[in-house]
Write a protein that holds these residues in place. Structure first.
Motif, short mmCIF file in Angstrom:
data_model
loop_
_atom_site.label_atom_id
_atom_site.label_comp_id
_atom_site.label_asym_id
_atom_site.label_seq_id
_atom_site.Cartn_x
_atom_site.Cartn_y
_atom_site.Cartn_z
N ARG A 1 -1.04 7.78 1.76
CA ARG A 1 -1.43 9.28 1.20
C ARG A 1 -2.58 9.86 2.37
O ARG A 1 -3.11 9.67 1.84
CB ARG A 1 -1.93 9.61 0.43
CG ARG A 1 -0.50 9.04 -1.05
CD ARG A 1 -1.22 8.86 -2.98
NE ARG A 1 -0.23 9.27 -3.57
CZ ARG A 1 0.80 9.11 -3.55
NH1 ARG A 1 1.57 9.98 -2.86
NH2 ARG A 1 1.25 7.85 -4.98
N THR B 1 0.80 -0.99 0.18
CA THR B 1 -0.16 -0.34 -0.10
C THR B 1 0.62 1.19 -0.27
O THR B 1 1.92 1.04 0.10
CB THR B 1 -0.93 0.17 0.66
OG1 THR B 1 -1.66 -0.78 0.99
CG2 THR B 1 -2.29 1.35 2.13
N VAL B 2 0.49 2.39 -0.82
CA VAL B 2 1.07 3.11 -0.87
C VAL B 2 0.08 4.25 -0.34
O VAL B 2 -1.30 4.83 -0.50
CB VAL B 2 0.96 4.26 -2.13
CG1 VAL B 2 1.60 5.56 -2.07
CG2 VAL B 2 2.37 3.49 -3.36
N ASP C 1 -2.34 2.11 -3.93
CA ASP C 1 -2.33 3.48 -4.39
C ASP C 1 -3.25 4.22 -3.57
O ASP C 1 -4.46 4.23 -3.98
CB ASP C 1 -1.47 4.13 -5.26
CG ASP C 1 -0.79 5.40 -4.50
OD1 ASP C 1 -2.14 6.83 -4.60
OD2 ASP C 1 0.42 5.66 -5.37
N ARG D 1 -0.66 -3.69 -5.89
CA ARG D 1 -0.05 -2.20 -5.50
C ARG D 1 -1.16 -1.67 -5.30
O ARG D 1 -1.65 -1.36 -5.93
CB ARG D 1 0.93 -1.79 -6.18
CG ARG D 1 2.00 -0.27 -5.26
CD ARG D 1 3.25 0.30 -6.49
NE ARG D 1 3.72 1.24 -6.39
CZ ARG D 1 3.01 2.72 -6.42
NH1 ARG D 1 1.94 2.84 -7.48
NH2 ARG D 1 3.97 4.00 -6.03
#
Length: 503
Positions: free
Chosen positions: A51, A48-49, A95, A93
């Protein structure tokens, strides 16, 4: 202390803050993946990205959204690996930026620079004699039924005055009785006592059945790049609005030949259709007037996705059981607002109304005094990605076991999952109770300032392309795995303008 440094007490809270969100995301992903019958070990393939600022809400919307997208991407990666003869499943992935942008894709769409029309003037909250009610009147036939039930002209001021004199439940019953849509605001506790809520809570997040046996599916092996797990599969799309079309839009991204079929008598909202039409074709076929064409499409379909009220298609012989009997290897995916059981099974519903009934609007607002809303139509989008994931996992299972598959989801069940996360969130917040809410908020700010990426807006996850509709700006797909597609192969078609045939 140097400028920008984090004080030692906040370091501990920063770690707690980060871990709490990460743990919730992992738990949600594992829960959703288990609901699909997936191998638990594969969740380790997800990264996980994070933010800060993405999908901010009182409820853990960001964590639920991540889990839905992660589960869908993992199901796609798993199917792609199996069809390509690979032993390893590609890494997934997720994001936060891509997820947050995609979950409001209908708001991000621009057609030749024009912003979309999202809610009609009569689709909103109204104050009543004892609280609040929310109506939905985006479609002309729903608007007409609402006004007919209230015996009012199409004038917001008249509607507001009339509703202010009546109770919320009275309005709800009257409008639904006329075939319209209006839901009284409830708290989570009030909803939990409702008979429909009890029925919904007793069901799994994803209902899965095997109507009959059959041979294992043997689709063609996959070669080349990008890896398209659903390549060569035909998906008959009988859905409307957001959740169902998001699911089929995702299957189109992954290579499926998706044909959306609508009744000529039920025109779709232009902007809504454009947003969810990427990768698909759109045709008009009347079940009562052109049954032969529909049967020819059905005879060659691998997947049928339906988004109409439970039972609405049964009179045409299109119940899941009937479809599976006629097509032994078919995957049937069914979506509804309230579930296919209980006293509200046959009621129409939309994300905004489910938020109001289940108590989400009360939590996001100030209880019964002032309702709120999630930062996105998260029930629609989240359930859409889960529905696509359920189809993909069914196709993976068919590679070994064959046979028809039936999967079913409901927006109200996804809402229950989100509210269950509320309790986990409150427990996590209690860890910081000794420092007080202000200190916890400071820890969150320190977390963002200590190197976490920030969600500064959607621009990085938007793209543009030409289409028959005009120049489109749109949200890119959030479903991402190593070697997978990054955009749809084609823009949306204008509603109903494609031939009623497979590519």
């Amino acid at each position: 202390m140097p400028c920008g440094a984090v004080s030692p007490p906040l370091v501990h809270m920063l770690i707690q803050y980060t871990l709490h969100s990460a743990v919730m995301t992992a738990v949600n992903t594992e829960f959703a993946w288990a609901a699909l019958g997936g191998d638990p070990a594969l969740t380790e393939r997800v990264s996980t990205v994070v933010r800060d600022g993405a999908l901010k809400a009182r409820l853990p919307v960001r964590e639920l959204a991540r889990a839905c997208v992660a589960t869908c991407a993992l199901a796609a990666a798993e199917l792609g690996a199996r069809r390509a003869g690979r032993a390893d499943v590609p890494g997934v992935r997720v994001d936060d930026g891509a997820v947050a942008t995609a979950f409001v894709s209908e708001r991000q769409l621009r057609v030749d620079g024009r912003a979309p029309v999202t809610f009609a003037p009569l689709s909103r909250f109204w104050r009543t004699a004892d609280g609040w009610v929310r109506t939905h009147a985006n479609y002309p036939h729903h608007r007409e039924r609402l006004l007919s039930a209230l015996k009012l002209p199409e004038d917001p001021a008249s509607v507001a005055a009339a509703l202010a004199e009546r109770s919320s439940r009275e309005i709800e019953d009257a409008v639904y009785g006329a075939g319209g849509l209006a839901v009284a605001l409830r708290t989570p506790e009030e909803w939990a006592r409702h008979e429909q809520a009890v029925e919904v809570a007793a069901r799994p997040l994803v209902e899965r059945r095997r109507p009959g046996g059959g041979r294992a599916r043997r689709p063609a092996a996959l070669f080349g790049s990008p890896l398209l797990p659903a390549a060569g599969l035909r998906v008959l799309d009988l859905t409307r609005v957001i959740a169902g079309p998001v699911a089929t839009r995702t299957l189109a991204l992954l290579g499926a030949d998706v044909l959306r079929v609508d009744s000529p008598q039920l025109p779709e909202l232009v902007d809504q259709h454009a947003d969810t039409g990427f990768g698909k074709r759109s045709a008009k076929v009347g079940l009562g007037t052109d049954r032969r064409t529909f049967e020819e499409l059905l005879a060659a379909a691998d997947v049928v996705v339906t988004g109409y009220r439970p039972g609405a298609l049964d009179r045409f012989g299109l119940s899941p059981e009937a479809l599976a009997e006629r097509r032994p290897g078919l995957v049937v995916a069914q979506l509804s607002a309230w579930g296919a059981y209980g006293p509200w099974a046959e009621r129409r519903g939309f994300d905004s109304l489910v938020q109001v009934a289940t108590g989400i609007a009360a939590v996001e607002g100030s209880g019964r005094q002032e309702p709120g809303a999630l930062p996105a139509q998260a029930l629609d989008h989240g359930t859409g990605y889960l529905l696509a994931a359920a189809v993909l996992r069914s196709l993976t299972e068919q590679l070994t076991d064959g046979g028809a598959r039936f999967v079913r989801l409901a927006l109200a069940r996804t809402a229950g999952w989100l509210l269950e996360g509320r309790a986990a969130g409150e427990a996590g917040n209690a860890v910081h109770a000794g420092a007080g809410a202000a200190a916890y908020a400071e820890a969150g700010a320190a977390y963002a300032g200590a190197g976490a990426a920030a969600y500064d807006g959607p621009d990085a996850w938007l793209a543009e392309r030409d289409s028959e509709l005009g120049r489109l700006r749109y949200a890119l797909p959030p479903v991402s795995f190593a070697g997978g597609p990054v955009d749809w192969a084609r823009p949306p078609s204008p509603w109903g303008t494609d031939g009623a045939r497979w590519a």
